[in-house]
Enzyme design. Structure first.
Site, PDB file in Angstrom:
ATOM      1  N   LYS A  37       2.643  -3.602   6.596  1.00 41.06           N
ATOM      2  CA  LYS A  37       3.026  -3.659   5.177  1.00 41.06           C
ATOM      3  C   LYS A  37       4.534  -3.469   5.028  1.00 41.06           C
ATOM      4  O   LYS A  37       5.182  -4.152   4.244  1.00 41.06           O
ATOM      5  CB  LYS A  37       2.272  -2.596   4.368  1.00 41.06           C
ATOM      6  CG  LYS A  37       0.761  -2.810   4.307  1.00 41.06           C
ATOM      7  CD  LYS A  37       0.401  -4.063   3.532  1.00 41.06           C
ATOM      8  CE  LYS A  37      -1.092  -4.278   3.424  1.00 41.06           C
ATOM      9  NZ  LYS A  37      -1.453  -5.581   2.832  1.00 41.06           N
ATOM     10  N   SER A  60       0.835  -1.193   0.000  1.00 37.67           N
ATOM     11  CA  SER A  60       0.000   0.000   0.000  1.00 37.67           C
ATOM     12  C   SER A  60       0.874   1.249   0.000  1.00 37.67           C
ATOM     13  O   SER A  60       1.977   1.243   0.568  1.00 37.67           O
ATOM     14  CB  SER A  60      -0.865  -0.017   1.268  1.00 37.67           C
ATOM     15  OG  SER A  60      -1.444   1.242   1.478  1.00 37.67           O
ATOM     16  N   TYR A  88      -1.242  -0.607  10.791  1.00 36.31           N
ATOM     17  CA  TYR A  88      -1.550  -1.207   9.491  1.00 36.31           C
ATOM     18  C   TYR A  88      -0.396  -0.975   8.513  1.00 36.31           C
ATOM     19  O   TYR A  88       0.110  -1.907   7.878  1.00 36.31           O
ATOM     20  CB  TYR A  88      -2.857  -0.610   8.939  1.00 36.31           C
ATOM     21  CG  TYR A  88      -3.059  -0.845   7.463  1.00 36.31           C
ATOM     22  CD1 TYR A  88      -3.287  -2.126   6.969  1.00 36.31           C
ATOM     23  CD2 TYR A  88      -2.998   0.217   6.552  1.00 36.31           C
ATOM     24  CE1 TYR A  88      -3.439  -2.339   5.605  1.00 36.31           C
ATOM     25  CE2 TYR A  88      -3.159   0.010   5.197  1.00 36.31           C
ATOM     26  CZ  TYR A  88      -3.377  -1.270   4.728  1.00 36.31           C
ATOM     27  OH  TYR A  88      -3.530  -1.485   3.388  1.00 36.31           O
TER      28      TYR A  88
HETATM   29  C1  UD1 Z   1      -7.404   4.842   3.204  1.00 28.23           C
HETATM   30  C2  UD1 Z   1      -6.414   4.364   4.209  1.00 28.23           C
HETATM   31  C3  UD1 Z   1      -5.261   3.740   3.483  1.00 28.23           C
HETATM   32  C4  UD1 Z   1      -5.741   2.624   2.599  1.00 28.23           C
HETATM   33  C5  UD1 Z   1      -6.789   3.165   1.643  1.00 28.23           C
HETATM   34  C6  UD1 Z   1      -7.426   2.057   0.839  1.00 28.23           C
HETATM   35  C7  UD1 Z   1      -6.743   5.816   6.138  1.00 28.23           C
HETATM   36  C8  UD1 Z   1      -6.172   6.926   6.954  1.00 28.23           C
HETATM   37  N1  UD1 Z   1      -6.028   5.452   5.063  1.00 28.23           N
HETATM   38  O1  UD1 Z   1      -6.762   5.841   2.415  1.00 28.23           O
HETATM   39  O2  UD1 Z   1      -4.313   3.258   4.399  1.00 28.23           O
HETATM   40  O3  UD1 Z   1      -4.664   2.074   1.887  1.00 28.23           O
HETATM   41  O4  UD1 Z   1      -7.822   3.797   2.361  1.00 28.23           O
HETATM   42  O5  UD1 Z   1      -8.135   2.597  -0.230  1.00 28.23           O
HETATM   43  O6  UD1 Z   1      -7.786   5.264   6.440  1.00 28.23           O
HETATM   44  N2  UD1 Z   1     -12.962  11.426   2.802  1.00 28.23           N
HETATM   45  C9  UD1 Z   1     -14.008  12.296   3.057  1.00 28.23           C
HETATM   46  N3  UD1 Z   1     -15.175  11.756   3.534  1.00 28.23           N
HETATM   47  C10 UD1 Z   1     -15.367  10.417   3.755  1.00 28.23           C
HETATM   48  C11 UD1 Z   1     -14.278   9.540   3.498  1.00 28.23           C
HETATM   49  C12 UD1 Z   1     -13.087  10.083   3.025  1.00 28.23           C
HETATM   50  O7  UD1 Z   1     -13.890  13.508   2.878  1.00 28.23           O
HETATM   51  O8  UD1 Z   1     -16.453  10.009   4.201  1.00 28.23           O
HETATM   52  C13 UD1 Z   1     -11.706  11.960   2.236  1.00 28.23           C
HETATM   53  C14 UD1 Z   1     -10.477  11.703   3.078  1.00 28.23           C
HETATM   54  O9  UD1 Z   1     -10.280  12.720   4.006  1.00 28.23           O
HETATM   55  C15 UD1 Z   1      -9.382  11.664   1.983  1.00 28.23           C
HETATM   56  C16 UD1 Z   1     -10.113  11.084   0.763  1.00 28.23           C
HETATM   57  O10 UD1 Z   1     -11.503  11.318   1.004  1.00 28.23           O
HETATM   58  O11 UD1 Z   1      -8.944  12.944   1.659  1.00 28.23           O
HETATM   59  C17 UD1 Z   1      -9.894   9.599   0.568  1.00 28.23           C
HETATM   60  O12 UD1 Z   1     -10.200   8.911   1.762  1.00 28.23           O
HETATM   61  P1  UD1 Z   1     -10.306   7.318   1.818  1.00 28.23           P
HETATM   62  O13 UD1 Z   1     -11.148   6.822   0.705  1.00 28.23           O
HETATM   63  O14 UD1 Z   1     -10.704   6.935   3.218  1.00 28.23           O
HETATM   64  O15 UD1 Z   1      -8.823   6.833   1.497  1.00 28.23           O
HETATM   65  P2  UD1 Z   1      -7.442   7.235   2.203  1.00 28.23           P
HETATM   66  O16 UD1 Z   1      -7.654   7.868   3.520  1.00 28.23           O
HETATM   67  O17 UD1 Z   1      -6.617   7.971   1.201  1.00 28.23           O
END
Ligand code: UD1
Length: 351
Positions: A155, A127, A151
């Site tokens: 990895k 990842s 996590y």
């Molecule tokens: C997350 C994991 C990462 C993992 C990946 C798998 C965390 C901190 N990181 O990445 O380790 O490999 O998923 O795909 O959990 N967001 C919103 N609203 C929401 C959900 C997300 O605004 O309800 C935003 C987040 O702040 C971020 C972006 O969307 O900026 C992507 O979030 P997300 O899909 O959860 O992925 P990551 O955090 O990048």
């Protein structure tokens, strides 16, 4: 060897089931090993709807040495894609030992079983989380390990273990694939992501709002130093990721050694851009509210994809619009995941 058999751990899950489709399309025969703790065996039936081939399922835990030996003895396995593991960052903080056990001890048990069976080609699902919070984007594979949660550290530990193994024994061919943010679904609408419980990740959440299951998306912060203030990530289509596994498999089997490769598009998209793309794909308004930043979130990162091009001859081909269109097709046809009566194959479906 004709139609080599590939053991796919975690093969009933979101990325694993799409990897099975890509393997079959490339002439391999996947054999799935999965506990079904966070996945659904009915995904394999969907794989057969798409490809005409239903991968056999070995239902067992990757830490179970005796069961692994049976699986290798029963099937003439040529190589392994290792996708099984736990992946919720928050949960890894509250249950670190559970994460080290499944992710690290599981990988160790698998490598030992492969050694006993004389199978030494391994593709490991890693990842972008191994890079930690704030490396400069685009992130190259040479960036140092800086994981910030248990996590991510699982990895890193497995990658280090595999690098040591490849250095010690030249018969091994290993690729660690560092996923950025895999989203989307197979374009048939038959296979996609269905989280058990409320989704943690952005796109599954948006899909559930679009279909009316949830009221609104909470945008986790709009005061980052990014063009529109919201977080920026490198979203990559799950079928591109699946095809990346096939490219890595060919490379590891032919060349040996150990390779770590980013699987991303090389482009970042903000939360608001993803929501807009999903509105275009679905024709529906996505209600949103801006909330506080989510603890532990980085402002922005995306992949450097040159290494993947040079070493694997792979690059992501599908756009953000296609990722959203495919997610939407899956969500609309399967609002309750695999519980749904099986939908008809979308007319434009191809493998
Ligand atoms: C997350 C994991 C990462 C993992 C990946 C798998 C965390 C901190 N990181 O990445 O380790 O490999 O998923 O795909 O959990 N967001 C919103 N609203 C929401 C959900 C997300 O605004 O309800 C935003 C987040 O702040 C971020 C972006 O969307 O900026 C992507 O979030 P997300 O899909 O959860 O992925 P990551 O955090 O990048």
């Amino acid at each position: 060897m004709t139609n080599p058999k590939i053991l796919v751990t975690g093969g009933a899950g979101f990325i694993g089931s799409h990897a099975c489709v890509a393997l079959i399309a490339a002439g391999y025969r996947p054999v799935v090993l999965d506990t079904l703790v966070n996945s659904d065996a009915r995904s394999l039936r969907r794989v057969s709807r798409i490809t005409g081939v239903e991968p056999p399922l070995v239902r067992c835990d990757v830490r179970d040495a005796a069961a692994l030996d049976c699986a290798f003895a029963e099937h003439d396995i040529a190589a392994v894609l290792h996708l099984a593991g736990l992946k919720a960052v928050g949960h890894s903080v509250s249950d670190p030992i559970g994460y080290y056990d499944v992710n690290v001890a599981g990988s160790l048990a698998l490598v030992r079983a492969m050694e006993r069976a004389g199978v030494r080609t391994l593709i490991f699902s890693s990842s972008a989380t191994v890079y930690g919070d704030t490396p400069r984007s685009p992130i190259r594979e040479s960036a140092p390990y800086a994981a910030v949660n248990p996590y991510g550290r699982t990895k890193v530990m497995v990658e280090r273990m595999l690098a040591d193994l490849a250095r010690a024994d030249a018969r091994w061919g290993i690729a660690c694939l560092r996923f950025f943010n895999p989203i989307g679904a197979h374009e048939s609408g038959l296979l996609g992501e269905h989280p058990h419980g409320p989704p943690d990740n952005l796109v599954p959440y948006i899909s559930q709002v679009a279909v009316g299951e949830r009221a609104h998306v909470v945008v986790h912060g709009n005061d980052y130093e990014t063009p529109d203030g919201t977080g920026v990530r490198d979203y990559v289509h799950v079928m591109d990721v699946a095809e990346g596994h096939v490219a890595a498999l060919r490379h590891a089997a032919d060349r040996g050694g150990m390779l770590a490769v980013n699987l991303g598009t090389g482009c970042g998209a903000s939360v608001l851009e993803v929501i807009s793309a999903f509105e275009r794909a679905s024709g529906r308004h996505i209600a949103l509210r801006v909330g506080p930043r989510r603890p532990g979130d980085a402002p922005a990162y995306w992949a450097d994809v040159q290494h993947a091009r040079d070493r694997l001859g792979w690059c992501a081909r599908r756009s953000l619009d296609q990722m959203c269109a495919d997610s939407w097709r899956w969500q609309l046809a399967n609002p309750h995941g695999f519980d749904e009566r099986e939908p008809a194959l979308a007319a434009r479906a191809v493998i």
